[in-house]
Design a protein around this motif. Structure first.
Motif, PDB file in Angstrom:
ATOM      1  N   PRO A  20      -2.745  12.984  -3.286  1.00  0.00           N
ATOM      2  CA  PRO A  20      -2.904  12.858  -1.780  1.00  0.00           C
ATOM      3  C   PRO A  20      -4.462  12.967  -1.553  1.00  0.00           C
ATOM      4  O   PRO A  20      -4.777  12.386  -0.686  1.00  0.00           O
TER       5      PRO A  20
ATOM      6  N   TRP B 247       0.872  -1.242   0.078  1.00  0.00           N
ATOM      7  CA  TRP B 247       0.034  -0.055  -0.053  1.00  0.00           C
ATOM      8  C   TRP B 247       0.795   1.169   0.165  1.00  0.00           C
ATOM      9  O   TRP B 247       0.707   2.375  -0.620  1.00  0.00           O
ATOM     10  N   ASN B 248       1.997   1.214   0.793  1.00  0.00           N
ATOM     11  CA  ASN B 248       2.744   2.538   0.550  1.00  0.00           C
ATOM     12  C   ASN B 248       3.579   2.468  -0.602  1.00  0.00           C
ATOM     13  O   ASN B 248       3.648   3.912  -1.061  1.00  0.00           O
TER      14      ASN B 248
ATOM     15  N   VAL C  99      -5.948   1.725  -8.233  1.00  0.00           N
ATOM     16  CA  VAL C  99      -5.752   3.268  -8.456  1.00  0.00           C
ATOM     17  C   VAL C  99      -6.608   3.889  -9.217  1.00  0.00           C
ATOM     18  O   VAL C  99      -6.419   5.244  -9.255  1.00  0.00           O
TER      19      VAL C  99
ATOM     20  N   LEU D  61      -0.498   7.855  -6.185  1.00  0.00           N
ATOM     21  CA  LEU D  61      -1.936   8.523  -6.058  1.00  0.00           C
ATOM     22  C   LEU D  61      -1.627   9.917  -5.707  1.00  0.00           C
ATOM     23  O   LEU D  61      -0.855  10.165  -4.544  1.00  0.00           O
TER      24      LEU D  61
ATOM     25  N   VAL E  75      -5.847   9.544  -1.659  1.00  0.00           N
ATOM     26  CA  VAL E  75      -5.521   8.836  -0.648  1.00  0.00           C
ATOM     27  C   VAL E  75      -6.572   8.879   0.615  1.00  0.00           C
ATOM     28  O   VAL E  75      -6.645   7.717   1.256  1.00  0.00           O
TER      29      VAL E  75
ATOM     30  N   LYS F 221       0.589   4.181  -2.851  1.00  0.00           N
ATOM     31  CA  LYS F 221       0.125   5.482  -2.438  1.00  0.00           C
ATOM     32  C   LYS F 221       1.043   6.545  -2.895  1.00  0.00           C
ATOM     33  O   LYS F 221       0.618   7.778  -3.445  1.00  0.00           O
TER      34      LYS F 221
END
Length: 337
Positions: A232, A223-224, A325, A230, A235, A227
């Motif tokens: 912010p 997931w990190n 995403v 993506l 998120v 992210k």
């Protein structure tokens, strides 16, 4: 919100349900002026399509109302559309391999959530690219993804807006990660990254909520990485849930609209993944898509799916929406929030 008579020929509500600054019906005088400024800049460079207020606002929100950055994003999107001949492809696109592809990568719109938005579902754990590429190609999969984004924009979201009585521009996406282990992760997230790039760059502001369910142990590390691809704002719309997701998911999606395998009660004849049920299939709310009006293609929303007579289930979903995403796309599956 001031509408432009030249471009804004909407036949559905144009006010967002929540009074958020920068959203339709809730603009400041400065933001309204920025819409006009962006339109004039694009017109001066010869652009004539997709200059309606709602579209320009999505690009402006995606770039924090920086007019120059929104213009750059819009121009790059138009270049991509021209390069891929998307406008010509959408009315005549056929994807006969959808049912076979769904065996190895289920992706579908199915009814609506409690806010009236289309629900888009992907089962990433079932991805088998080796098997899929014997049926189709990566290029056709991505083209189908783009076509389904176009169908989300019209006729799906307009139909949902008519039924809800307010403007709906986003999707509720459910990504099922059951079965996504370390051995499958590379092929899963390789395709997902391609799909998310398409959604974020060319279909901004389509993600309402994203639920990642059955997240496996160790997913936080993956997931990190995700992210980092993506926006912010996107998120903040994402909810990562484990196997005990039912209560939170049902708080957003009515049980009768959620397929039984995800804790709901819907069981469409022929399978929810092929039913394409939703307001866009209901005569009271469906209208021909604008891209259909100038073509001989059959109206997506006008010709009920074979399963239309099946038990009503939430929203139908396109065969290849946002991947993890791609959400701001709905998912939609996701895109730039």
């Amino acid at each position: 919100m001031e509408l432009d008579p030249k471009y804004d020929d909407y036949d559905f509500p144009t006010t967002a349900p929540v009074a958020q600054e920068g959203h339709p019906g809730h603009l400041t005088p400065q933001q309204q002026a920025q819409v006009s400024q962006l339109r004039l800049m694009l017109e001066s460079e010869g652009y004539t399509k997709r200059l309606d207020t709602l579209t320009l606002l999505r690009f402006l929100r995606a770039r924090k109302f920086d007019v120059n950055l929104a213009k750059q994003m819009f121009v790059e999107c138009e270049k991509w559309r021209a390069d891929t001949k998307l406008d010509e492809t959408v009315p005549e696109w056929e994807y006969p391999e959808k049912e076979e592809v769904s065996k190895y990568y289920p992706q579908f719109y199915h009814k609506t959530d409690k806010d009236g938005r289309p629900v888009y579902i992907e089962q990433l754990g079932k991805i088998d690219l080796t098997a899929m590429y014997k049926i189709t190609t990566a290029e056709r999969m991505l083209t189908n993804l783009a076509v389904e984004y176009e169908r989300l924009a019209d006729p799906r979201l307009p139909a949902c807006s008519r039924k809800a009585g307010v403007l709906l521009e986003t999707c509720c996406t459910i990504m099922d990660l059951k079965g996504v282990g370390l051995t499958k992760a590379p092929q899963v997230f390789g395709y997902v990254k391609q799909a998310s790039t398409l959604s974020q760059n060319y279909y901004p502001e389509r993600l309402g909520k994203l639920y990642l369910i059955n997240a496996p142990w160790g997913f936080s590390t993956v997931w990190n990485v995700i992210k980092a691809w993506l926006d912010p704002v996107t998120v903040t719309k994402i909810h990562v849930l484990g196997g005990g997701y039912s209560k939170e998911l049902l708080a957003q999606v009515p049980a009768e609209n959620l397929p039984k395998e995800f804790g709901g009660t819907c069981q469409c004849a022929g399978g929810c993944h092929m039913s394409d049920m939703g307001p866009w299939r209901e005569e009271q709310w469906a209208r021909p898509a604008k891209w259909e009006k100038n073509s001989d293609a059959p109206a997506v929303a006008a010709a009920p799916a074979a399963a239309a007579a099946a038990p009503a289930t939430t929203e139908a979903a396109p065969a290849a929406e946002p991947a993890v995403v791609a959400t701001e796309a709905a998912a939609p599956a996701p895109a730039a929030a």
